[in-house]
Enzyme design. Structure first.
Site, PDB file in Angstrom:
ATOM      1  N   LYS A  83     -27.890  42.195  24.193  1.00 53.41           N
ATOM      2  CA  LYS A  83     -27.082  41.450  23.237  1.00 53.41           C
ATOM      3  C   LYS A  83     -26.222  42.439  22.449  1.00 53.41           C
ATOM      4  CE  LYS A  83     -28.352  37.519  20.485  1.00 53.41           C
ATOM      5  NZ  LYS A  83     -29.456  36.945  19.717  1.00 53.41           N
TER       6      LYS A  83
HETATM    7  C1  E4P Z   1     -28.554  33.865  18.652  1.00 55.12           C
HETATM    8  O1  E4P Z   1     -28.857  34.376  19.713  1.00 55.12           O
HETATM    9  C2  E4P Z   1     -29.108  34.227  17.344  1.00 55.12           C
HETATM   10  O2  E4P Z   1     -30.361  34.828  17.511  1.00 55.12           O
HETATM   11  C3  E4P Z   1     -29.363  33.062  16.437  1.00 55.12           C
HETATM   12  O3  E4P Z   1     -29.143  31.834  17.077  1.00 55.12           O
HETATM   13  C4  E4P Z   1     -28.819  33.201  15.064  1.00 55.12           C
HETATM   14  O4  E4P Z   1     -29.064  32.036  14.318  1.00 55.12           O
HETATM   15  P1  E4P Z   1     -29.033  31.943  12.729  1.00 55.12           P
HETATM   16  O5  E4P Z   1     -27.636  31.626  12.316  1.00 55.12           O
HETATM   17  O6  E4P Z   1     -29.970  30.832  12.401  1.00 55.12           O
HETATM   18  O7  E4P Z   1     -29.489  33.274  12.193  1.00 55.12           O
END
Ligand code: E4P
Length: 216
Positions: A83
């Site tokens: 990522k």
């Molecule tokens: C995506 O891969 C992220 O881990 C995640 O969905 C972030 O979400 P949040 O806005 O609740 O932190």
């Protein structure tokens, strides 16, 4: 649409995987920090639980270190997807990892143009954050539709992961908008399976059956 779990908690993965609906897992530095686990601890014994891709995020912000971290994270398994943040440095790192045969998930995506850049850089996945957009008065569902339309029009194979999901309705909207995957927090998964009319129906069947005196 496939369903991933967005978490750094092993027990959550174990429970949701037992439902037989899980296609993969994503996590991020905030989730790991909240759970108080290092990537190394998180990865202990996880392979057998996760049926598909597992996105692990770099913490560096320059391409060279992102690639180095990506190579290290990839040592945890062939299903590990790296990522990377959707920045110019993240795009560079994406291309370099792709040359080495390592798939990337470009995260922190808030516009269709960012998603287009990710696809052109060779990202295997792109993660538009629908919840954070909704929090800021924009429309996350619309972003999913725009990215879907652009990817389809130009034959771009990058998969769309609807991320930052806050509610079961977000999941429905992601599916209707054409997301390939939604990555969903544990609490939202639990809400998705539940419905008061299901509970009520079950209660009625149970009572009627018990009162009938019959057996299967
Ligand atoms: C995506 O891969 C992220 O881990 C995640 O969905 C972030 O979400 P949040 O806005 O609740 O932190």
């Amino acid at each position: 649409m496939e369903l991933y779990l967005d978490t750094a908690v092993m027990e959550e993965i174990r429970e949701i995987a037992s439902w037989g609906i899980l296609s993969g897992v994503t996590t991020n530095p905030s989730l790991l920090a909240k759970a108080g686990v290092s990537v190394a601890d998180f990865m202990k014994g996880i392979e057998s639980l996760i049926p598909g891709p597992l996105s692990l995020e770099v913490t560096a912000e320059d391409a060279e270190t992102m690639v180095a971290q990506g190579l290290k994270l990839r040592e945890y398994g062939e299903n590990v997807v790296i990522k990377l943040p959707l920045t110019a440095e993240g795009l560079k790192a994406c291309g370099r990892l792709k040359e080495k045969g390592i798939p990337a998930n470009l995260t922190l995506v808030f516009s269709a143009n960012q998603a287009l850049l990710a696809a052109r850089a060779g990202a295997a996945y792109v993660s538009p954050f629908i919840g954070r957009l909704n929090d800021n008065g924009a429309e996350g569902a619309l972003l999913i539709q725009e990215i879907r339309a652009i990817f389809d029009r130009y034959g771009l194979k990058t998969k769309i992961i609807a991320a930052s999901v806050r509610s079961p309705r977000d999941v429905t909207e992601a599916a209707l908008g054409g997301a390939d995957i939604a990555t969903i927090p544990y609490a939202v998964m639990k809400k998705m399976v539940a419905h008061p009319l299901t509970d009520d129906g079950l209660r009625r069947f149970r009572t009627d059956w018990e009162n009938s005196g019959l057996s299967l």
